[in-house]
Write a protein that holds these residues in place. Structure first.
Motif, short mmCIF file in Angstrom:
data_model
loop_
_atom_site.label_atom_id
_atom_site.label_comp_id
_atom_site.label_asym_id
_atom_site.label_seq_id
_atom_site.Cartn_x
_atom_site.Cartn_y
_atom_site.Cartn_z
N TYR A 7 58.61 50.81 32.20
CA TYR A 7 57.64 49.78 31.86
C TYR A 7 57.26 48.98 33.10
O TYR A 7 58.03 48.85 34.04
N TYR A 8 56.05 48.45 33.06
CA TYR A 8 55.53 47.61 34.14
C TYR A 8 55.25 46.24 33.54
O TYR A 8 54.56 46.14 32.52
N VAL A 9 55.79 45.20 34.14
CA VAL A 9 55.57 43.84 33.66
C VAL A 9 54.45 43.22 34.50
O VAL A 9 54.58 43.06 35.71
N GLU A 10 53.37 42.91 33.83
CA GLU A 10 52.20 42.34 34.50
C GLU A 10 52.10 40.86 34.17
O GLU A 10 52.11 40.48 33.00
N ILE A 11 52.05 40.02 35.20
CA ILE A 11 51.92 38.58 35.01
C ILE A 11 50.60 38.12 35.61
O ILE A 11 50.36 38.31 36.81
N ASN A 12 49.77 37.55 34.79
CA ASN A 12 48.47 37.04 35.24
C ASN A 12 48.71 35.67 35.89
O ASN A 12 48.94 34.67 35.20
N SER A 13 48.66 35.62 37.19
CA SER A 13 48.97 34.38 37.92
C SER A 13 47.93 33.29 37.69
O SER A 13 48.21 32.11 37.90
N THR A 14 46.74 33.67 37.24
CA THR A 14 45.71 32.68 36.94
C THR A 14 46.05 31.91 35.67
O THR A 14 45.83 30.70 35.58
N LEU A 15 46.62 32.60 34.69
CA LEU A 15 46.98 31.97 33.42
C LEU A 15 48.36 31.31 33.45
O LEU A 15 48.61 30.35 32.73
N CYS A 16 49.26 31.84 34.26
CA CYS A 16 50.65 31.37 34.31
C CYS A 16 50.74 29.93 34.83
O CYS A 16 50.17 29.60 35.86
N LYS A 17 51.49 29.09 34.09
CA LYS A 17 51.69 27.70 34.50
C LYS A 17 53.11 27.46 35.01
O LYS A 17 53.53 26.32 35.16
N ARG A 18 53.87 28.56 35.23
CA ARG A 18 55.22 28.49 35.80
C ARG A 18 56.18 27.66 34.96
O ARG A 18 56.98 26.88 35.48
N CYS A 19 56.13 27.84 33.65
CA CYS A 19 57.01 27.08 32.77
C CYS A 19 58.46 27.58 32.83
O CYS A 19 59.38 26.85 32.52
N GLY A 20 58.65 28.86 33.19
CA GLY A 20 59.99 29.41 33.33
C GLY A 20 60.57 30.08 32.10
O GLY A 20 61.67 30.61 32.14
N LEU A 21 59.85 30.05 30.98
CA LEU A 21 60.39 30.67 29.77
C LEU A 21 60.65 32.16 29.96
O LEU A 21 61.64 32.68 29.46
N CYS A 22 59.80 32.84 30.68
CA CYS A 22 59.93 34.29 30.82
C CYS A 22 61.21 34.68 31.53
O CYS A 22 61.94 35.56 31.07
N TYR A 23 61.53 34.03 32.63
CA TYR A 23 62.76 34.40 33.32
C TYR A 23 63.99 33.79 32.66
O TYR A 23 65.08 34.28 32.81
N TRP A 24 63.83 32.75 31.90
CA TRP A 24 64.95 32.18 31.16
C TRP A 24 65.38 33.10 30.03
O TRP A 24 66.56 33.26 29.75
N VAL A 25 64.41 33.75 29.37
CA VAL A 25 64.70 34.57 28.20
C VAL A 25 64.96 36.05 28.53
O VAL A 25 65.51 36.77 27.72
N CYS A 26 64.62 36.51 29.71
CA CYS A 26 64.72 37.93 30.06
C CYS A 26 66.19 38.38 30.11
O CYS A 26 66.96 37.93 30.96
N PRO A 27 66.61 39.31 29.21
CA PRO A 27 68.01 39.71 29.15
C PRO A 27 68.47 40.58 30.32
O PRO A 27 69.66 40.69 30.58
N THR A 28 67.53 41.19 31.04
CA THR A 28 67.89 42.09 32.14
C THR A 28 67.55 41.50 33.51
O THR A 28 67.71 42.16 34.52
N GLN A 29 67.04 40.28 33.52
CA GLN A 29 66.61 39.61 34.74
C GLN A 29 65.58 40.44 35.51
O GLN A 29 65.58 40.49 36.73
N THR A 30 64.71 41.09 34.74
CA THR A 30 63.57 41.78 35.35
C THR A 30 62.64 40.73 35.96
O THR A 30 62.12 40.91 37.05
N ILE A 31 62.45 39.64 35.25
CA ILE A 31 61.64 38.53 35.74
C ILE A 31 62.60 37.47 36.26
O ILE A 31 63.53 37.05 35.55
N VAL A 32 62.38 37.04 37.48
CA VAL A 32 63.24 36.03 38.09
C VAL A 32 62.38 34.89 38.63
O VAL A 32 61.17 35.04 38.81
N SER A 33 63.02 33.77 38.89
CA SER A 33 62.32 32.62 39.44
C SER A 33 62.12 32.81 40.94
O SER A 33 63.07 33.02 41.68
N GLY A 34 60.87 32.73 41.34
CA GLY A 34 60.53 32.84 42.75
C GLY A 34 60.28 31.47 43.35
O GLY A 34 60.70 30.45 42.81
#
Length: 70
Positions: A7-34
């Motif tokens: 799978y490919y995780v696509e994040i639209n940086s224009t829409l993203c407000k950096r709330c952190g929910l995605c990396y907080w909830v990701c069970p495999t840490q595919t998404i991390v805080s940059g």
């Protein structure tokens, strides 16, 4: 969660407000805080297609896409 698929995780940086929910909830840490809380995906192969990030994103900025096998 099917095995053998990738799978490919696509994040639209224009829409993203950096709330952190995605990396907080990701069970495999595919998404991390940059830098400055911006979500980053260093290794797409870790994604198991649980879709928690996609479902919880309040900005609809995430799409998880199944990669086609050749």
């Amino acid at each position: 969660m099917p095995s053998g698929k990738s799978y490919y995780v696509e994040i639209n940086s224009t829409l993203c407000k950096r709330c952190g929910l995605c990396y907080w909830v990701c069970p495999t840490q595919t998404i991390v805080s940059g830098q400055f809380g911006k979500p980053e995906i260093p290794d797409h192969s870790k994604c198991i297609n649980c879709l928690q990030c996609e479902r919880l994103c309040p900005d609809f900025a995430i799409n998880v896409i199944e990669q086609k096998q050749d």
